[in-house]
Enzyme design. Structure first.
Site, mmCIF file in Angstrom:
data_model
loop_
_atom_site.group_PDB
_atom_site.id
_atom_site.type_symbol
_atom_site.label_atom_id
_atom_site.label_comp_id
_atom_site.label_asym_id
_atom_site.label_seq_id
_atom_site.Cartn_x
_atom_site.Cartn_y
_atom_site.Cartn_z
ATOM 1 N N LYS A 76 0.851 -1.203 0.000
ATOM 2 C CA LYS A 76 0.000 0.000 0.000
ATOM 3 C C LYS A 76 0.882 1.247 0.000
ATOM 4 O O LYS A 76 1.873 1.299 0.729
ATOM 5 C CB LYS A 76 -0.858 0.033 1.262
ATOM 6 C CG LYS A 76 -1.875 -1.081 1.313
ATOM 7 C CD LYS A 76 -2.605 -1.024 2.631
ATOM 8 C CE LYS A 76 -3.366 -2.302 2.855
ATOM 9 N NZ LYS A 76 -3.692 -2.490 4.256
ATOM 10 N N GLY A 117 8.520 -6.833 -6.252
ATOM 11 C CA GLY A 117 8.030 -7.163 -7.590
ATOM 12 C C GLY A 117 8.034 -5.956 -8.525
ATOM 13 O O GLY A 117 8.746 -4.966 -8.284
ATOM 14 N N ILE A 141 5.684 -14.440 -6.644
ATOM 15 C CA ILE A 141 5.276 -15.831 -6.901
ATOM 16 C C ILE A 141 4.697 -15.936 -8.306
ATOM 17 O O ILE A 141 4.675 -17.004 -8.894
ATOM 18 C CB ILE A 141 4.258 -16.372 -5.874
ATOM 19 C CG1 ILE A 141 2.951 -15.583 -5.900
ATOM 20 C CG2 ILE A 141 4.860 -16.445 -4.488
ATOM 21 C CD1 ILE A 141 1.793 -16.356 -5.315
ATOM 22 N N ASP A 142 4.214 -14.814 -8.862
ATOM 23 C CA ASP A 142 3.559 -14.859 -10.180
ATOM 24 C C ASP A 142 4.548 -15.047 -11.331
ATOM 25 O O ASP A 142 4.144 -15.374 -12.448
ATOM 26 C CB ASP A 142 2.780 -13.561 -10.431
ATOM 27 C CG ASP A 142 1.528 -13.447 -9.567
ATOM 28 O OD1 ASP A 142 1.310 -14.338 -8.727
ATOM 29 O OD2 ASP A 142 0.784 -12.465 -9.731
ATOM 30 N N MET A 184 -3.251 -18.384 -7.918
ATOM 31 C CA MET A 184 -2.910 -16.965 -8.073
ATOM 32 C C MET A 184 -2.334 -16.725 -9.468
ATOM 33 O O MET A 184 -1.982 -17.666 -10.176
ATOM 34 C CB MET A 184 -1.956 -16.514 -6.977
ATOM 35 C CG MET A 184 -2.693 -16.122 -5.710
ATOM 36 S SD MET A 184 -1.613 -15.348 -4.519
ATOM 37 C CE MET A 184 -2.798 -14.746 -3.317
ATOM 38 N N GLY A 185 -2.213 -15.493 -9.844
ATOM 39 C CA GLY A 185 -1.747 -15.122 -11.174
ATOM 40 C C GLY A 185 -2.626 -14.001 -11.677
ATOM 41 O O GLY A 185 -3.674 -14.238 -12.265
ATOM 42 N N GLN A 290 -0.570 -20.083 -1.248
ATOM 43 C CA GLN A 290 0.534 -20.147 -2.221
ATOM 44 C C GLN A 290 1.684 -19.217 -1.864
ATOM 45 O O GLN A 290 2.757 -19.293 -2.447
ATOM 46 C CB GLN A 290 0.019 -19.757 -3.615
ATOM 47 C CG GLN A 290 -0.917 -20.772 -4.189
ATOM 48 C CD GLN A 290 -1.870 -20.154 -5.217
ATOM 49 O OE1 GLN A 290 -1.675 -20.318 -6.397
ATOM 50 N NE2 GLN A 290 -2.879 -19.457 -4.750
HETATM 51 O O1 F6P Z 1 1.381 -10.391 -7.060
HETATM 52 C C1 F6P Z 1 1.300 -11.539 -6.310
HETATM 53 C C2 F6P Z 1 -0.095 -11.816 -5.866
HETATM 54 O O2 F6P Z 1 0.024 -12.995 -5.159
HETATM 55 C C3 F6P Z 1 -1.144 -11.877 -6.972
HETATM 56 O O3 F6P Z 1 -1.175 -13.108 -7.618
HETATM 57 C C4 F6P Z 1 -2.401 -11.569 -6.192
HETATM 58 O O4 F6P Z 1 -3.410 -11.055 -7.011
HETATM 59 C C5 F6P Z 1 -1.926 -10.566 -5.226
HETATM 60 O O5 F6P Z 1 -0.579 -10.840 -4.966
HETATM 61 C C6 F6P Z 1 -2.738 -10.552 -3.949
HETATM 62 O O6 F6P Z 1 -2.095 -9.767 -3.023
HETATM 63 P P1 F6P Z 1 -2.660 -9.285 -1.630
HETATM 64 O O7 F6P Z 1 -3.899 -10.050 -1.328
HETATM 65 O O8 F6P Z 1 -1.573 -9.558 -0.668
HETATM 66 O O9 F6P Z 1 -2.885 -7.855 -1.791
#
Ligand code: F6P
Length: 364
Positions: A76, A117, A141-142, A184-185, A290
């Site tokens: 954030k 990332g 992880i993506d 996820m992805g 994941q």
């Molecule tokens: O970018 C990695 C990731 O795991 C995405 O696949 C997913 O949409 C996102 O993070 C979710 O992140 P969070 O719930 O921590 O904001």
């Protein structure tokens, strides 16, 4: 003593601690360097009181196999878009990047290593353009960061998703069901596609290839004889049918820039029913499972290589670069090129051909 500041930004990822440990261990071989860590990305520097900790050998002992990050993380805000409450109670943002640079100077920080990332590396590039001595370490992880063969944490996520497919296959077979696993992805289907191939799924749906529910349904029918048979589908959270957009909701979390992806598997269930699928359908959403837990050996090794290289780039003063894995080398690329485009699955990706070769349908 010269100081290098380390931070972890964005969503967490198995292997972050192994990177931190490797940076500290490599730096401790030099007499004139001290490593400090900022808590929750750059917030540790910007917050009052600051949240900075010295990272010595003792602080990183035995953390190479721990999930999460001892420095905590945030996805954030950030120095360029720090959330502030407006007078009317709504939230806006301010740019605190100049203040960040001043605070780092006061802390005697010579260089910064930003582990994160694509979003974090965009911040790295912007800070580099403002004169900061910064090195990026790619994390996700993506596996969607470009100009590196892989990122640490990805293989652990693939293993977790594959374990889930393995379990769902036996229950799908026992009940003659269609089971959908949502992996996820956000924009990249790497986790889903790898888990589909490794787990022997029949259908794989990814963000890069919008699917046709009728075609998915046809493939399902080809796997059933009357009401006997089963199908396992792996769908990435960002996948959607042709003409549709990603299934998401607006986030009400302050400073959270993305929409929250949710509901891809449930929506697919309804689309399949509308396409005439009569079989029982169940869905499982793997979610943050994941991202958590112990990194597999591959990711610990890659993370350790990235950490050692990151410190060496600092020593070489190769600022504005991101660590990169280009088999068999651990090398570096300019941050600018790393953030220029995402690493997505393309039609000529070798694994797509393999997946189609073993009969996996992408619904196209
Ligand atoms: O970018 C990695 C990731 O795991 C995405 O696949 C997913 O949409 C996102 O993070 C979710 O992140 P969070 O719930 O921590 O904001």
């Amino acid at each position: 003593m010269k100081r290098v500041l380390v931070l972890t930004g964005g969503g967490d990822c198995p292997g972050l601690n192994a990177v931190i440990r490797a940076i500290v261990k490599r730096a401790s071989q030099e007499k004139d360097w001290e490593v400090i860590g900022s808590m929750q990305g750059f917030n540790g520097v910007l917050n009052e009181p600051q949240e900075i900790k010295v990272l010595d050998d003792k602080a990183v002992r035995g953390i190479h196999f721990q999930g999460g990050t001892i420095l905590e993380s945030t996805n954030k805000g950030g120095p360029f878009a720090w959330p502030v409450k407006n007078k009317d109670g709504s939230w806006g943002s301010v740019d605190r990047s100049d203040e960040l640079i001043k605070k780092l100077q006061l802390l005697g920080v010579e260089a910064v290593i930003n582990i994160g990332g694509d979003g974090s590396q965009r911040i790295s590039q912007a800070l580099f353009e403002k004169g900061m001595n910064i090195i990026g370490v790619p994390k996700t992880i993506d596996n969607d960061v470009a100009n590196t063969d892989s990122t640490f944490g990805f293989q652990t996520a693939v293993q977790i998703a594959t374990d889930a497919v393995d379990k769902l296959v036996t229950t799908a077979a026992s009940h003659n069901r269609v089971i959908i696993l949502e992996a996820m992805g956000r924009d990249a289907g790497w986790i889903a596609m790898n888990a589909a191939v490794a787990g022997g799924a029949e259908v794989c749906l990814i963000p890069e290839i919008p699917y046709d529910p009728e075609k998915v349904n046809k493939h399902i029918e080809s796997r059933f004889h009357k009401d006997r048979g089963f199908v396992n589908i792996v769908i990435a959270e960002g996948a959607h049918a042709k003409g549709e957009s990603q299934s998401s909701v607006k986030s009400d979390e302050v400073g959270y820039a993305h929409r929250k992806l949710t509901g891809a598997a449930a929506r697919l269930r309804e689309e399949l029913k509308a396409a005439g699928c009569q079989h029982d359908i169940r869905e499982t959403v793997l979610g943050h499972l994941q991202r958590g837990g112990v990194p597999i050996a591959y990711d610990r090794v890659l993370a350790t290589q990235f950490g050692v290289k990151a410190f060496e780039l600092v020593k070489e003063e190769k600022y504005g670069h991101m660590v990169s894995y280009r088999h068999p080398y651990i090398t570096s690329v300019p941050l600018k090129s790393a953030i220029s485009k995402p690493n997505l699955v393309t039609p000529d990706t070798a694994l797509i051909k393999t997946a189609r070769g073993v009969g996996i349908s992408f619904g196209d």
